[in-house]
Design a protein around this motif. Sequence first.
Motif, PDB file in Angstrom:
ATOM      1  N   UNK A  85      -7.798   5.820  -3.564  1.00  0.00           N
ATOM      2  CA  UNK A  85      -7.795   6.726  -4.725  1.00  0.00           C
ATOM      3  C   UNK A  85      -6.353   7.025  -5.144  1.00  0.00           C
ATOM      4  N   UNK A  86      -5.495   7.172  -4.143  1.00  0.00           N
ATOM      5  CA  UNK A  86      -4.078   7.416  -4.435  1.00  0.00           C
ATOM      6  C   UNK A  86      -3.487   6.239  -5.216  1.00  0.00           C
ATOM      7  N   UNK A  87      -3.822   5.033  -4.801  1.00  0.00           N
ATOM      8  CA  UNK A  87      -3.327   3.847  -5.518  1.00  0.00           C
ATOM      9  C   UNK A  87      -3.851   3.838  -6.952  1.00  0.00           C
ATOM     10  N   UNK A  88      -5.114   4.250  -7.091  1.00  0.00           N
ATOM     11  CA  UNK A  88      -5.712   4.261  -8.433  1.00  0.00           C
ATOM     12  C   UNK A  88      -5.035   5.297  -9.322  1.00  0.00           C
ATOM     13  N   UNK A  89      -4.748   6.453  -8.738  1.00  0.00           N
ATOM     14  CA  UNK A  89      -4.085   7.511  -9.521  1.00  0.00           C
ATOM     15  C   UNK A  89      -2.699   7.033  -9.965  1.00  0.00           C
ATOM     16  N   UNK A  90      -1.973   6.398  -9.039  1.00  0.00           N
ATOM     17  CA  UNK A  90      -0.640   5.870  -9.388  1.00  0.00           C
ATOM     18  C   UNK A  90      -0.779   4.816 -10.473  1.00  0.00           C
ATOM     19  N   UNK A  91      -1.765   3.942 -10.303  1.00  0.00           N
ATOM     20  CA  UNK A  91      -1.947   2.858 -11.277  1.00  0.00           C
ATOM     21  C   UNK A  91      -2.352   3.412 -12.636  1.00  0.00           C
TER      22      UNK A  91
ATOM     23  N   UNK B 100      -2.983  -2.211 -11.067  1.00  0.00           N
ATOM     24  CA  UNK B 100      -2.544  -2.141  -9.668  1.00  0.00           C
ATOM     25  C   UNK B 100      -1.536  -3.261  -9.412  1.00  0.00           C
ATOM     26  N   UNK B 101      -0.528  -3.028  -8.582  1.00  0.00           N
ATOM     27  CA  UNK B 101       0.352  -4.138  -8.199  1.00  0.00           C
ATOM     28  C   UNK B 101      -0.498  -5.224  -7.523  1.00  0.00           C
ATOM     29  N   UNK B 102      -0.166  -6.508  -7.734  1.00  0.00           N
ATOM     30  CA  UNK B 102      -1.009  -7.587  -7.174  1.00  0.00           C
ATOM     31  C   UNK B 102      -1.325  -7.432  -5.692  1.00  0.00           C
ATOM     32  N   UNK B 103      -0.317  -7.050  -4.931  1.00  0.00           N
ATOM     33  CA  UNK B 103      -0.540  -6.949  -3.481  1.00  0.00           C
ATOM     34  C   UNK B 103      -1.588  -5.861  -3.173  1.00  0.00           C
ATOM     35  N   UNK B 104      -1.443  -4.714  -3.849  1.00  0.00           N
ATOM     36  CA  UNK B 104      -2.400  -3.620  -3.634  1.00  0.00           C
ATOM     37  C   UNK B 104      -3.789  -4.053  -4.117  1.00  0.00           C
ATOM     38  N   UNK B 105      -3.807  -4.716  -5.261  1.00  0.00           N
ATOM     39  CA  UNK B 105      -5.083  -5.181  -5.810  1.00  0.00           C
ATOM     40  C   UNK B 105      -5.801  -6.098  -4.815  1.00  0.00           C
ATOM     41  N   UNK B 106      -5.039  -7.006  -4.235  1.00  0.00           N
ATOM     42  CA  UNK B 106      -5.637  -7.940  -3.258  1.00  0.00           C
ATOM     43  C   UNK B 106      -6.110  -7.189  -2.010  1.00  0.00           C
ATOM     44  N   UNK B 107      -5.307  -6.216  -1.586  1.00  0.00           N
ATOM     45  CA  UNK B 107      -5.700  -5.438  -0.390  1.00  0.00           C
ATOM     46  C   UNK B 107      -7.036  -4.743  -0.636  1.00  0.00           C
ATOM     47  N   UNK B 108      -7.174  -4.170  -1.836  1.00  0.00           N
ATOM     48  CA  UNK B 108      -8.428  -3.461  -2.136  1.00  0.00           C
ATOM     49  C   UNK B 108      -9.582  -4.462  -2.202  1.00  0.00           C
ATOM     50  N   UNK B 109      -9.311  -5.644  -2.710  1.00  0.00           N
ATOM     51  CA  UNK B 109     -10.338  -6.697  -2.709  1.00  0.00           C
ATOM     52  C   UNK B 109     -10.777  -7.021  -1.289  1.00  0.00           C
ATOM     53  N   UNK B 110      -9.814  -7.102  -0.387  1.00  0.00           N
ATOM     54  CA  UNK B 110     -10.146  -7.402   1.013  1.00  0.00           C
ATOM     55  C   UNK B 110     -10.855  -6.231   1.685  1.00  0.00           C
TER      56      UNK B 110
ATOM     57  N   UNK C 157      -9.078 -14.084  -5.725  1.00  0.00           N
ATOM     58  CA  UNK C 157      -8.063 -13.271  -6.413  1.00  0.00           C
ATOM     59  C   UNK C 157      -6.700 -13.548  -5.778  1.00  0.00           C
ATOM     60  N   UNK C 158      -6.697 -13.632  -4.453  1.00  0.00           N
ATOM     61  CA  UNK C 158      -5.437 -13.938  -3.767  1.00  0.00           C
ATOM     62  C   UNK C 158      -4.925 -15.307  -4.219  1.00  0.00           C
ATOM     63  N   UNK C 159      -5.838 -16.260  -4.320  1.00  0.00           N
ATOM     64  CA  UNK C 159      -5.452 -17.614  -4.755  1.00  0.00           C
ATOM     65  C   UNK C 159      -4.903 -17.590  -6.183  1.00  0.00           C
ATOM     66  N   UNK C 160      -5.566 -16.854  -7.067  1.00  0.00           N
ATOM     67  CA  UNK C 160      -5.146 -16.800  -8.471  1.00  0.00           C
ATOM     68  C   UNK C 160      -3.764 -16.159  -8.612  1.00  0.00           C
ATOM     69  N   UNK C 161      -3.537 -15.109  -7.835  1.00  0.00           N
ATOM     70  CA  UNK C 161      -2.208 -14.477  -7.877  1.00  0.00           C
ATOM     71  C   UNK C 161      -1.144 -15.445  -7.331  1.00  0.00           C
ATOM     72  N   UNK C 162      -1.509 -16.094  -6.211  1.00  0.00           N
ATOM     73  CA  UNK C 162      -0.558 -16.999  -5.553  1.00  0.00           C
ATOM     74  C   UNK C 162      -0.182 -18.160  -6.474  1.00  0.00           C
ATOM     75  N   UNK C 163      -1.185 -18.678  -7.167  1.00  0.00           N
ATOM     76  CA  UNK C 163      -0.921 -19.835  -8.034  1.00  0.00           C
ATOM     77  C   UNK C 163      -0.549 -19.397  -9.450  1.00  0.00           C
ATOM     78  N   UNK C 164      -0.374 -18.082  -9.637  1.00  0.00           N
ATOM     79  CA  UNK C 164      -0.045 -17.474 -10.950  1.00  0.00           C
ATOM     80  C   UNK C 164      -0.911 -18.059 -12.068  1.00  0.00           C
ATOM     81  N   UNK C 165      -2.185 -18.186 -11.776  1.00  0.00           N
ATOM     82  CA  UNK C 165      -3.127 -18.724 -12.771  1.00  0.00           C
ATOM     83  C   UNK C 165      -3.791 -17.546 -13.495  1.00  0.00           C
ATOM     84  N   UNK C 166      -3.203 -17.142 -14.607  1.00  0.00           N
ATOM     85  CA  UNK C 166      -3.697 -15.941 -15.292  1.00  0.00           C
ATOM     86  C   UNK C 166      -5.077 -16.168 -15.907  1.00  0.00           C
ATOM     87  N   UNK C 167      -5.394 -17.404 -16.281  1.00  0.00           N
ATOM     88  CA  UNK C 167      -6.711 -17.655 -16.887  1.00  0.00           C
ATOM     89  C   UNK C 167      -7.812 -17.561 -15.831  1.00  0.00           C
ATOM     90  N   UNK C 168      -7.510 -18.059 -14.658  1.00  0.00           N
ATOM     91  CA  UNK C 168      -8.498 -17.953 -13.567  1.00  0.00           C
ATOM     92  C   UNK C 168      -8.680 -16.482 -13.173  1.00  0.00           C
TER      93      UNK C 168
END
Lengths: 375, 460
Positions: free
Chosen positions: A361-367, B126-136, B42-53
């Motif tokens: 949630x903190x990450x979402x608020x920052x984002x 979300x920053x890509x790294x955080x986005x991927x973490x949340x996906x995981x 998502x990790x693969x798409x970020x890694x390969x910078x494939x914005x369309x994927x």
Amino acid sequence: MDTPLIGPETLLGFPAPYWFLAFFKVFGFSLHMIPMNLWYAGLLTVLLAGRFGGENARRLRDRFLKALLILIALGINFGIVPLLFTQVAYYQVFYPATILMAWPWFSVILLVMLAYYGVYIYVVGLSRPSLSPFRRAFGWLAAGLFIFVGFLFANGFSLMTNVSGWQALWRSTSFAGAALGTGLNLADPSLVPRWLMMFGLALTTTGAYVLVDSAFFAAKEKVEYRQWARRFAFAVYTGGMLWFALAGSWYFFGTLGSEIRLTLLRSPTLILTLLTALSPGLPWLVIRFNMDREARGLALLTGFAQYGVVALNAVSRQIVQNAELAPVVDVTAQPVRLQPSPMIVFLVLFVVGLGIVYWMVLQAVKAGRRPTQEA
Amino acid sequence: MHYPWWYVPFLTSPMLIALIAVIHVYVSMYAVGGGLFLAVETAYAYRSTNSRYLAYLKEHTWFFILVTVVFGAITGVGIWWTIGLASPLATEALIHIFVFGWAMEYVFFVLEIVSAFIFFYFWGRLPPRTHQTIGWIYGISAWLSLVLITGITAFMLNPGTWIERQDFWVGFFNPQFLPQTIARTGGALLLASLYVYLHAAFYRADDPELRGLISTRSTRPGLLGAVLVTVGGVWWYLALPASAQAALAAASALNILMVIIFAATIVVFAMLYFGPYRNPEWITPGFALLLFTFGLAAIGAGEFVREAVRKPFIVYGVVLSSQILPEEVERFRSVGYLESGLWTRALVAERFPGALGGGGTIDEAALLALPESDRLEAGRVLFFNACNDCHSVADGYSSVAELMRGWTPEMIRSVVEHPERAQFFMPPFAGMPEEVDLLTEYLVSIARPYPPGLQIPGGG
């Protein structure tokens, strides 16, 4: 006189002391109540406001419905814990009551699903230039279904404690002793006031939600909208509080047995009873003071105070439930066969899970403060 | 016997469980496999910078949330609703044994729902790294919820030494736990591929390169999943109790379903490999729908078989499919079946007060002296409580009127006395001899006649 149809205690025993089960049942129920109140009374309220109000009311309606998709999902998930612990501690009354009304109880699943997708159809329409009558109809249908589901829940949970009414209901809705599952607890005088009381409580939660939403999540809206939302929140909360007081008085003085009423009016439960009855006054006052200015701190206080109102209500209802069941079953005195290690693993996971939720949630608020980038 | 019996005409109430459970599994397995797929891709798409994927994955995530988060949750709660109505004693036992398992699963549900919404609604912010973490966080939570529920459902089929030791972990890590976890993980990956492939087939991607990429990458979990389903399925069979293996061999319907499971899995594997994996341009709605149908057939048949082979138990060795405990059979036979049940006793007291003896207990001999219509009614009460868990009455699922077509009263009585001898996957009837008479009389009254035109010379 009908004999109480309460089965024997399970040989497996309670896996944790009763207080532990009751704590998670009540805590889970109070968490479930917040989003559930918003579907139950909030949806109808904002649809009515959008239909008869001006531009700001329509803006609120659209904002509310978009958020509702998430709130429904949260509410369903939060409902799992009270359901689990109810079945552990109250199995002797939960299963017979729900079996006697099996089809209405079973239909809750279909009705909630239909209502959710009704909201979804409505929300998808919001991204189009105008909302078709077809999509509007789904919004109203969903509001009606949620209120009806509330009625079915009130039936189920009032039937759980109306043990003396089971046999008559079973007699009238069975075939060769097998329950047809078509019963409803309509003969119980506490059913309607209980259902209406919850509607009043749900209205107050809706009022508090509108205020919190306008303070924290409506930064992109116009100042006029936020001003209007605060006034609207106050009006809804006031209406809800009056409704809660009327229906609650009907429930308390008109339907509760004198023994139970005396229990609630006797020390030490008297304090809890008074707090439950008077607690909506605190968020109401805070909303009133907050009406003419933007103050996030006060909005936050309203949110927490409203959680307190809901939690107090949940605790009081638990006490009433136990008191109603006391003549036939004492759930607090069942044998315990403690499962310490699974209990500890659950508690550790619960705490770690809360930590992870907080981090996300903190990450979402920052984002949320960052501008959107194209994917 | 402590709870009223819910009569569902035609279908029988336990079949409602099967119906809801299969629908739920179709969605919940996608919730697990799809979550892992999205985390990896998502990790693969970020890694390969494939914005369309990445843009496609966002589209798919919306579809994923729409299907899984609410539909999956409601049908999951729906299973709870239905098992409590149709099998209250088994549910009562399971909830007291495993409430903390379910409570742990709830923690992962909350993590799933919060992470799913943040993953989607804050996409691009979300920053890509955080986005991927949340996906995981979503993917791992979803898989752990699968592991937790598998421990409990696997227990229902083979509780191992729990019956002697009655310990949570002994019950959870039962002999069926690992094979079922592997098979279900495979099923989740397989279904995820088929859902992605189905979605992609209808997704209007103009770029052939993107369509090809979606097509190729969506098949990878499916291929792995098909292998896991096969390995887990074979191990599952080997870890079955002997009676379940025998039930699988004896019931022709289950033979057919087993063939469907393995055949459909092999077909899906072949279609995925020779189709989208090797020929990405094959991504068409028709092909995707066909593939999806085969996948659902394999998973649905697997779920049905898993439920069916437990007979004569609902929870193996713990609760019989007739909603009584194995240790209660002898006692019920000496005290009386109708007398032992709370609701049956209340019914007899109300409907046939003349059958009550001294002390208000039921005199079974007096029941036999009742008029014929009352005896048939008492027999029907016995039927509902002892047989309706698996058999409908005259029409519908496994109807007794059809199963006993042309049987003589002696044959019927012999089965009523010892159903477990006639078919080992039936539970014993826990009634007194007088109750055997009553049930037999009722069954004789509803059994259909021998079909005409089958009077073969030399036949019976």
